[in-house]
Design a protein around this motif. Structure first.
Motif, mmCIF file in Angstrom:
data_model
loop_
_atom_site.group_PDB
_atom_site.id
_atom_site.type_symbol
_atom_site.label_atom_id
_atom_site.label_comp_id
_atom_site.label_asym_id
_atom_site.label_seq_id
_atom_site.Cartn_x
_atom_site.Cartn_y
_atom_site.Cartn_z
ATOM 1 N N UNK A 178 40.110 54.093 47.612
ATOM 2 C CA UNK A 178 40.993 53.923 48.769
ATOM 3 C C UNK A 178 40.175 53.804 50.046
ATOM 4 N N UNK A 179 39.137 54.635 50.154
ATOM 5 C CA UNK A 179 38.280 54.587 51.346
ATOM 6 C C UNK A 179 37.556 53.249 51.421
ATOM 7 N N UNK A 180 37.056 52.780 50.283
ATOM 8 C CA UNK A 180 36.363 51.486 50.263
ATOM 9 C C UNK A 180 37.318 50.378 50.680
ATOM 10 N N UNK A 181 38.565 50.455 50.239
ATOM 11 C CA UNK A 181 39.559 49.458 50.624
ATOM 12 C C UNK A 181 39.843 49.503 52.111
ATOM 13 N N UNK A 182 39.941 50.715 52.667
ATOM 14 C CA UNK A 182 40.185 50.860 54.106
ATOM 15 C C UNK A 182 38.984 50.345 54.898
ATOM 16 N N UNK A 183 37.770 50.616 54.406
ATOM 17 C CA UNK A 183 36.563 50.114 55.072
ATOM 18 C C UNK A 183 36.546 48.589 55.065
ATOM 19 N N UNK A 184 36.937 48.003 53.955
ATOM 20 C CA UNK A 184 36.964 46.547 53.835
ATOM 21 C C UNK A 184 37.976 45.945 54.807
ATOM 22 N N UNK A 185 39.132 46.560 54.925
ATOM 23 C CA UNK A 185 40.152 46.081 55.862
ATOM 24 C C UNK A 185 39.615 46.137 57.289
ATOM 25 N N UNK A 223 31.120 42.318 68.051
ATOM 26 C CA UNK A 223 32.054 42.444 66.932
ATOM 27 C C UNK A 223 31.368 42.092 65.615
ATOM 28 N N UNK A 224 30.545 41.044 65.622
ATOM 29 C CA UNK A 224 29.812 40.672 64.407
ATOM 30 C C UNK A 224 28.801 41.738 64.024
ATOM 31 N N UNK A 225 28.088 42.280 65.018
ATOM 32 C CA UNK A 225 27.119 43.345 64.739
ATOM 33 C C UNK A 225 27.804 44.558 64.126
ATOM 34 N N UNK A 226 28.929 44.944 64.695
ATOM 35 C CA UNK A 226 29.649 46.115 64.176
ATOM 36 C C UNK A 226 30.137 45.879 62.755
ATOM 37 N N UNK A 227 30.592 44.679 62.474
ATOM 38 C CA UNK A 227 31.016 44.362 61.108
ATOM 39 C C UNK A 227 29.824 44.448 60.164
ATOM 40 N N UNK A 228 28.690 43.913 60.581
ATOM 41 C CA UNK A 228 27.488 43.977 59.749
ATOM 42 C C UNK A 228 27.049 45.403 59.488
ATOM 43 N N UNK A 272 36.475 46.011 58.259
ATOM 44 C CA UNK A 272 35.451 44.969 58.415
ATOM 45 C C UNK A 272 36.116 43.603 58.584
ATOM 46 N N UNK A 273 37.102 43.315 57.775
ATOM 47 C CA UNK A 273 37.788 42.040 57.883
ATOM 48 C C UNK A 273 38.465 41.888 59.249
ATOM 49 N N UNK A 274 39.036 42.981 59.761
ATOM 50 C CA UNK A 274 39.657 42.926 61.089
ATOM 51 C C UNK A 274 38.617 42.631 62.161
ATOM 52 N N UNK A 285 36.154 38.670 65.832
ATOM 53 C CA UNK A 285 34.999 37.861 66.250
ATOM 54 C C UNK A 285 35.306 36.374 66.118
ATOM 55 N N UNK A 286 35.998 36.015 65.051
ATOM 56 C CA UNK A 286 36.363 34.607 64.852
ATOM 57 C C UNK A 286 37.229 34.112 66.010
#
Length: 95
Positions: A4-11, A50-55, A13-15, A20-21
């Protein structure tokens, strides 16, 4: 719980990547419209952050997974020093 945590982290990152897009699209429009250089640079800076934070979030999730794998004995036989060097290289690629 971990999944669940991995899924929340992925969401999250995608946000960040979607934000950034949108910011990059805004930069392109601003340049096409001949907007003020300061406004363009400000928007570009926001997109870059935003890109750095996602990375960094992706790397943090990877580190977490590596630690979990090592602790559970699922490290895949990779030398911990080699794993550290590989992760450090990833981290520094964003610095």
């Amino acid at each position: 719980m971990e999944r669940e945590r991995a899924g929340a982290d992925l969401v999250a990152v995608l946000n960040r990547l979607r934000r950034a897009q949108g910011q990059i699209s805004g930069v392109i429009r601003m340049i096409e419209e001949g907007r003020d250089c300061e406004d363009v640079v400000t928007q570009l800076s926001a997109a870059s952050r935003a890109l750095d934070r996602a990375g960094f979030a992706i790397i943090a999730a990877g580190l977490q997974q590596c630690v979990a794998d090592i602790e559970s004995g699922r490290g895949g036989g990779e030398d911990p020093h080699a794993m550290r060097a590989r992760l450090e290289k990833l981290f520094l690629s964003l610095a």
